[in-house]
Design a protein around this motif. Structure first.
Motif, mmCIF file in Angstrom:
data_model
loop_
_atom_site.group_PDB
_atom_site.id
_atom_site.type_symbol
_atom_site.label_atom_id
_atom_site.label_comp_id
_atom_site.label_asym_id
_atom_site.label_seq_id
_atom_site.Cartn_x
_atom_site.Cartn_y
_atom_site.Cartn_z
ATOM 1 N N MET A 46 59.885 -10.781 13.705
ATOM 2 C CA MET A 46 59.551 -9.448 13.555
ATOM 3 C C MET A 46 61.058 -8.833 13.996
ATOM 4 N N LEU A 47 61.327 -7.985 13.253
ATOM 5 C CA LEU A 47 62.651 -7.460 13.514
ATOM 6 C C LEU A 47 61.886 -5.926 12.419
ATOM 7 N N LYS A 48 62.902 -4.902 14.056
ATOM 8 C CA LYS A 48 61.837 -3.747 14.038
ATOM 9 C C LYS A 48 63.060 -2.983 13.458
ATOM 10 N N PHE A 49 63.326 -2.318 12.713
ATOM 11 C CA PHE A 49 64.703 -1.732 11.786
ATOM 12 C C PHE A 49 65.347 -0.350 12.487
ATOM 13 N N PHE A 50 65.831 0.189 12.855
ATOM 14 C CA PHE A 50 66.672 1.627 12.671
ATOM 15 C C PHE A 50 68.046 1.845 12.190
ATOM 16 N N ILE A 51 67.391 3.458 11.676
ATOM 17 C CA ILE A 51 68.507 3.408 10.322
ATOM 18 C C ILE A 51 69.073 4.838 11.519
ATOM 19 N N GLU A 52 70.756 5.098 11.325
ATOM 20 C CA GLU A 52 71.326 5.677 11.867
ATOM 21 C C GLU A 52 71.131 7.290 11.747
ATOM 22 N N GLY A 53 70.332 7.715 11.807
ATOM 23 C CA GLY A 53 70.615 9.521 11.220
ATOM 24 C C GLY A 53 69.288 9.819 10.866
ATOM 25 N N TYR A 54 68.751 9.006 10.974
ATOM 26 C CA TYR A 54 66.944 9.261 10.547
ATOM 27 C C TYR A 54 65.895 9.049 11.741
ATOM 28 N N ASP A 55 65.533 10.700 11.775
ATOM 29 C CA ASP A 55 64.253 10.380 12.934
ATOM 30 C C ASP A 55 63.057 9.965 12.065
ATOM 31 N N ARG A 56 62.802 8.309 12.637
ATOM 32 C CA ARG A 56 61.602 8.114 11.859
ATOM 33 C C ARG A 56 60.184 9.080 12.268
ATOM 34 N N PRO A 57 58.822 9.305 11.406
ATOM 35 C CA PRO A 57 58.227 10.128 11.739
ATOM 36 C C PRO A 57 57.306 9.056 12.690
ATOM 37 N N PRO A 58 56.008 10.535 13.125
ATOM 38 C CA PRO A 58 55.538 9.727 14.029
ATOM 39 C C PRO A 58 54.058 8.553 13.240
ATOM 40 N N MET A 85 56.764 -20.060 6.163
ATOM 41 C CA MET A 85 56.742 -18.561 6.670
ATOM 42 C C MET A 85 56.619 -17.563 5.445
ATOM 43 N N ASP A 86 55.935 -16.642 5.143
ATOM 44 C CA ASP A 86 55.669 -15.543 4.164
ATOM 45 C C ASP A 86 57.015 -14.825 4.930
ATOM 46 N N VAL A 87 57.730 -13.927 4.121
ATOM 47 C CA VAL A 87 58.368 -13.187 4.650
ATOM 48 C C VAL A 87 58.418 -10.962 4.131
ATOM 49 N N LEU A 88 57.145 -10.978 4.653
ATOM 50 C CA LEU A 88 57.165 -9.469 4.478
ATOM 51 C C LEU A 88 58.354 -8.169 4.928
ATOM 52 N N LEU A 89 58.406 -7.194 3.829
ATOM 53 C CA LEU A 89 59.267 -5.930 4.306
ATOM 54 C C LEU A 89 58.210 -4.881 3.998
ATOM 55 N N PHE A 90 58.395 -3.556 5.070
ATOM 56 C CA PHE A 90 57.504 -2.888 5.083
ATOM 57 C C PHE A 90 58.440 -1.735 6.037
ATOM 58 N N SER A 91 57.283 -0.894 4.758
ATOM 59 C CA SER A 91 57.853 0.831 5.049
ATOM 60 C C SER A 91 57.363 1.789 6.103
ATOM 61 N N ASP A 92 57.343 2.655 6.589
ATOM 62 C CA ASP A 92 56.928 3.838 6.783
ATOM 63 C C ASP A 92 56.913 4.676 5.786
ATOM 64 N N GLN A 93 55.777 6.040 6.426
ATOM 65 C CA GLN A 93 55.306 6.235 5.054
ATOM 66 C C GLN A 93 56.133 7.543 4.820
ATOM 67 N N ASN A 94 57.467 7.569 4.668
ATOM 68 C CA ASN A 94 58.680 8.126 3.873
ATOM 69 C C ASN A 94 59.144 6.775 2.928
ATOM 70 N N GLU A 99 60.056 -2.785 9.099
ATOM 71 C CA GLU A 99 59.842 -3.386 9.765
ATOM 72 C C GLU A 99 60.065 -5.159 8.922
ATOM 73 N N LEU A 100 60.275 -5.997 9.296
ATOM 74 C CA LEU A 100 60.035 -6.976 8.791
ATOM 75 C C LEU A 100 59.931 -8.371 9.782
ATOM 76 N N GLU A 101 58.698 -9.003 8.824
ATOM 77 C CA GLU A 101 57.433 -9.588 9.657
ATOM 78 C C GLU A 101 57.973 -10.720 8.819
ATOM 79 N N LEU A 102 57.195 -12.381 9.714
ATOM 80 C CA LEU A 102 57.313 -13.419 9.238
ATOM 81 C C LEU A 102 55.490 -13.816 9.648
ATOM 82 N N VAL A 103 55.094 -14.293 8.514
ATOM 83 C CA VAL A 103 54.259 -14.644 8.911
ATOM 84 C C VAL A 103 53.804 -16.173 8.883
ATOM 85 N N LYS A 104 53.448 -16.900 9.823
ATOM 86 C CA LYS A 104 52.843 -18.470 9.632
ATOM 87 C C LYS A 104 51.511 -19.002 9.767
#
Length: 121
Positions: A46-58, A85-94, A99-104
Protein backbone atom coordinates in the motif's frame (compact mmCIF):
# COMPACT_ATOMS: atom_id res chain seq x y z
CA UNK A 1 8.18 9.64 2.35
CA UNK A 2 9.80 9.05 -0.98
CA UNK A 3 9.42 9.55 -4.72
CA UNK A 4 7.91 6.78 -6.82
CA UNK A 5 10.58 4.55 -8.31
CA UNK A 6 10.74 4.28 -12.11
CA UNK A 7 8.85 0.98 -12.32
CA UNK A 8 6.08 2.14 -9.99
CA UNK A 9 5.78 5.33 -12.02
CA UNK A 10 5.57 3.38 -15.30
CA UNK A 11 2.85 1.10 -13.91
CA UNK A 12 0.77 3.97 -12.54
CA UNK A 13 1.17 5.89 -15.81
CA UNK A 14 -0.08 2.83 -17.70
CA UNK A 15 -3.11 2.69 -15.41
CA UNK A 16 -3.66 6.44 -15.83
CA UNK A 17 -3.69 6.12 -19.61
CA UNK A 18 -6.68 3.76 -19.31
CA UNK A 19 -8.83 6.22 -17.35
CA UNK A 20 -11.96 7.22 -19.23
CA UNK A 21 -12.66 10.88 -18.50
CA UNK A 22 -9.93 13.07 -20.05
CA UNK A 23 -9.96 15.53 -17.14
CA UNK A 24 -9.40 12.78 -14.55
CA UNK A 25 -6.62 11.20 -16.62
CA UNK A 26 -4.92 14.58 -17.09
CA UNK A 27 -5.21 15.43 -13.40
CA UNK A 28 -3.73 12.10 -12.35
CA UNK A 29 -0.79 12.50 -14.73
CA UNK A 30 -0.18 16.01 -13.33
CA UNK A 31 -0.46 14.73 -9.75
CA UNK A 32 2.21 12.11 -10.47
CA UNK A 33 4.65 14.93 -11.30
CA UNK A 34 4.07 16.59 -7.92
CA UNK A 35 3.69 13.79 -5.41
CA UNK A 36 5.57 11.70 -2.91
CA UNK A 37 4.40 8.43 -1.43
CA UNK A 38 4.46 6.82 1.96
CA UNK A 39 4.88 3.06 2.22
CA UNK A 40 1.84 2.60 4.46
CA UNK A 41 2.66 -1.11 4.93
CA UNK A 42 6.17 -2.49 5.26
CA UNK A 43 5.52 -5.22 2.67
CA UNK A 44 5.02 -2.65 -0.11
CA UNK A 45 1.36 -3.50 -0.66
CA UNK A 46 0.00 0.00 0.00
CA UNK A 47 1.29 3.39 -1.07
CA UNK A 48 -0.36 6.58 0.15
CA UNK A 49 0.04 9.63 -2.09
CA UNK A 50 0.77 13.16 -0.94
CA UNK A 51 0.40 15.84 -3.64
CA UNK A 52 2.40 19.04 -3.32
CA UNK A 53 0.11 22.03 -2.73
CA UNK A 54 -3.05 19.92 -2.39
CA UNK A 55 -4.96 19.95 0.88
CA UNK A 56 -6.80 16.66 0.91
CA UNK A 57 -10.39 16.90 2.18
CA UNK A 58 -11.44 14.90 5.26
CA UNK A 59 -11.52 11.20 4.43
CA UNK A 60 -14.93 10.03 3.23
CA UNK A 61 -13.91 6.84 1.55
CA UNK A 62 -12.16 6.07 -1.68
CA UNK A 63 -13.06 5.04 -5.20
CA UNK A 64 -11.26 3.31 -8.03
CA UNK A 65 -10.45 5.21 -11.17
CA UNK A 66 -12.71 4.06 -14.03
CA UNK A 67 -11.88 3.27 -17.64
CA UNK A 68 -13.75 4.24 -20.78
CA UNK A 69 -15.94 1.15 -20.28
CA UNK A 70 -16.95 2.30 -16.78
CA UNK A 71 -15.14 -0.55 -15.04
CA UNK A 72 -12.27 -0.01 -12.58
CA UNK A 73 -8.83 0.41 -14.10
CA UNK A 74 -6.70 -2.46 -12.77
CA UNK A 75 -3.38 -4.14 -13.26
CA UNK A 76 -1.75 -7.36 -12.19
CA UNK A 77 1.69 -8.01 -10.74
CA UNK A 78 3.62 -11.01 -9.45
CA UNK A 79 4.84 -11.29 -5.89
CA UNK A 80 8.31 -12.63 -5.11
CA UNK A 81 6.78 -16.10 -4.53
CA UNK A 82 5.11 -16.05 -7.96
CA UNK A 83 1.65 -15.34 -6.55
CA UNK A 84 -0.55 -12.95 -8.51
CA UNK A 85 -1.73 -9.66 -7.04
CA UNK A 86 -4.24 -7.10 -8.30
CA UNK A 87 -2.99 -3.53 -8.63
CA UNK A 88 -5.70 -1.02 -7.71
CA UNK A 89 -5.41 2.76 -7.84
CA UNK A 90 -7.79 4.74 -5.65
CA UNK A 91 -8.91 8.36 -5.66
CA UNK A 92 -10.34 10.63 -3.01
CA UNK A 93 -13.74 12.34 -3.38
CA UNK A 94 -12.17 15.00 -5.66
CA UNK A 95 -10.81 12.33 -8.02
CA UNK A 96 -7.21 13.02 -6.92
CA UNK A 97 -4.85 10.08 -6.45
CA UNK A 98 -5.05 8.71 -2.90
CA UNK A 99 -3.64 5.17 -2.67
CA UNK A 100 -2.22 2.30 -4.63
CA UNK A 101 -3.00 -1.12 -3.20
CA UNK A 102 -1.78 -4.60 -4.07
CA UNK A 103 -4.27 -7.35 -3.25
CA UNK A 104 -3.03 -10.93 -3.00
CA UNK A 105 -6.02 -13.22 -3.18
CA UNK A 106 -4.46 -16.46 -1.93
CA UNK A 107 -4.16 -15.04 1.59
CA UNK A 108 -0.41 -15.52 1.87
CA UNK A 109 1.77 -12.61 2.96
CA UNK A 110 3.13 -10.19 0.40
CA UNK A 111 6.87 -10.84 0.08
CA UNK A 112 7.85 -8.20 -2.47
CA UNK A 113 6.10 -6.98 -5.61
CA UNK A 114 7.97 -7.60 -8.87
CA UNK A 115 7.21 -4.37 -10.74
CA UNK A 116 8.92 -5.79 -13.85
CA UNK A 117 5.95 -8.20 -14.13
CA UNK A 118 3.26 -5.49 -14.17
CA UNK A 119 0.59 -5.64 -16.86
CA UNK A 120 -2.84 -4.12 -17.33
CA UNK A 121 -5.84 -6.32 -16.59
Amino acid sequence: MRALNDLEHEAISALANQIGPDDQRGQLLQDLKHCVVDDALSDGSMLKFFIEGYDRPPYRGQDTFRGKDGFPVEGVIKDADGGEMDVLLFSDQNKRVLELELVKHDGSPVLGPDWHSFSLR
